[in-house]
Motif scaffolding. Structure first.
Motif, short mmCIF file in Angstrom:
data_model
loop_
_atom_site.label_atom_id
_atom_site.label_comp_id
_atom_site.label_asym_id
_atom_site.label_seq_id
_atom_site.Cartn_x
_atom_site.Cartn_y
_atom_site.Cartn_z
N SER A 10 0.84 -1.20 0.00
CA SER A 10 0.00 0.00 0.00
C SER A 10 0.88 1.26 0.00
O SER A 10 0.50 2.28 -0.55
CB SER A 10 -0.92 0.00 1.22
OG SER A 10 -0.16 -0.06 2.41
N THR A 15 0.86 -2.22 4.18
CA THR A 15 0.24 -3.53 4.03
C THR A 15 0.82 -4.24 2.82
O THR A 15 1.00 -3.62 1.76
CB THR A 15 -1.28 -3.37 3.87
OG1 THR A 15 -1.79 -2.63 4.97
CG2 THR A 15 -1.98 -4.70 3.79
N TYR A 17 0.82 -7.68 0.09
CA TYR A 17 0.04 -8.73 -0.56
C TYR A 17 1.00 -9.57 -1.39
O TYR A 17 1.78 -9.03 -2.18
CB TYR A 17 -1.04 -8.11 -1.45
CG TYR A 17 -1.77 -9.12 -2.32
CD1 TYR A 17 -2.90 -9.76 -1.85
CD2 TYR A 17 -1.31 -9.43 -3.60
CE1 TYR A 17 -3.58 -10.69 -2.63
CE2 TYR A 17 -1.97 -10.36 -4.38
CZ TYR A 17 -3.10 -10.98 -3.89
OH TYR A 17 -3.76 -11.91 -4.66
N SER A 40 -6.88 -6.65 -1.28
CA SER A 40 -6.03 -5.62 -1.89
C SER A 40 -6.83 -4.34 -2.19
O SER A 40 -6.31 -3.23 -2.05
CB SER A 40 -5.34 -6.13 -3.14
OG SER A 40 -6.26 -6.52 -4.11
N ARG A 42 -9.56 -3.34 -0.52
CA ARG A 42 -9.93 -2.77 0.78
C ARG A 42 -8.78 -1.97 1.39
O ARG A 42 -8.98 -0.91 1.97
CB ARG A 42 -10.35 -3.88 1.73
CG ARG A 42 -10.89 -3.39 3.06
CD ARG A 42 -11.41 -4.51 3.96
NE ARG A 42 -12.01 -5.60 3.21
CZ ARG A 42 -11.61 -6.88 3.28
NH1 ARG A 42 -10.62 -7.23 4.06
NH2 ARG A 42 -12.19 -7.81 2.55
N TYR A 43 -7.55 -2.49 1.25
CA TYR A 43 -6.40 -1.85 1.89
C TYR A 43 -5.53 -1.07 0.89
O TYR A 43 -4.44 -0.64 1.24
CB TYR A 43 -5.56 -2.90 2.62
CG TYR A 43 -6.32 -3.50 3.78
CD1 TYR A 43 -6.47 -2.80 4.97
CD2 TYR A 43 -6.92 -4.75 3.67
CE1 TYR A 43 -7.19 -3.33 6.02
CE2 TYR A 43 -7.64 -5.30 4.72
CZ TYR A 43 -7.77 -4.58 5.90
OH TYR A 43 -8.48 -5.11 6.94
N ASP A 44 -6.02 -0.85 -0.31
CA ASP A 44 -5.34 -0.09 -1.35
C ASP A 44 -3.92 -0.60 -1.60
O ASP A 44 -2.96 0.16 -1.67
CB ASP A 44 -5.33 1.41 -1.01
CG ASP A 44 -4.99 2.27 -2.22
OD1 ASP A 44 -5.31 1.85 -3.34
OD2 ASP A 44 -4.39 3.35 -2.03
#
Length: 95
Positions: A10, A15, A17, A40, A42-44
């Motif tokens: 992010s 965050t 991924y 991904s 949701r948390y940009d």
């Protein structure tokens, strides 16, 4: 056909991924456009900060599974070895 294991973030130290794909540019584009709702989106998490290429899908999946077991600080070290500034590598991908 090459397969890529990749880490998206992010932001720097944000965050993370982890995923695997056979078309990295397309996959990152889908994350950036938030095509599929979920983690991904949701948390940009859409900044490509690390990836590696494998010739066989089995190798890529095994690497992804191995990295999923890694501690967060190990993943950060992996990212910073390749991309110390956490720049978005998406624009550098050959399309």
């Amino acid at each position: 056909m090459p397969y890529s294991v990749h880490l998206l973030a992010s932001r720097r130290h944000g965050t993370l991924y982890l995923g695997v794909t056979n078309d990295l540019a397309r996959r990152v584009d889908r994350h950036k456009r938030k095509v599929v709702p979920g983690f991904s989106a949701r948390y940009d998490v859409c900044r490509l900060v690390w990836y590696e290429v494998h010739d066989r899908i089995g190798e890529a999946i095994a690497r992804e599974k191995s990295l999923k077991k890694w501690r967060r600080d190990w993943k950060i070290t992996l990212i910073e070895e390749m991309n110390p500034d956490w720049s978005d590598l998406y624009p550098t991908l050959n399309r």
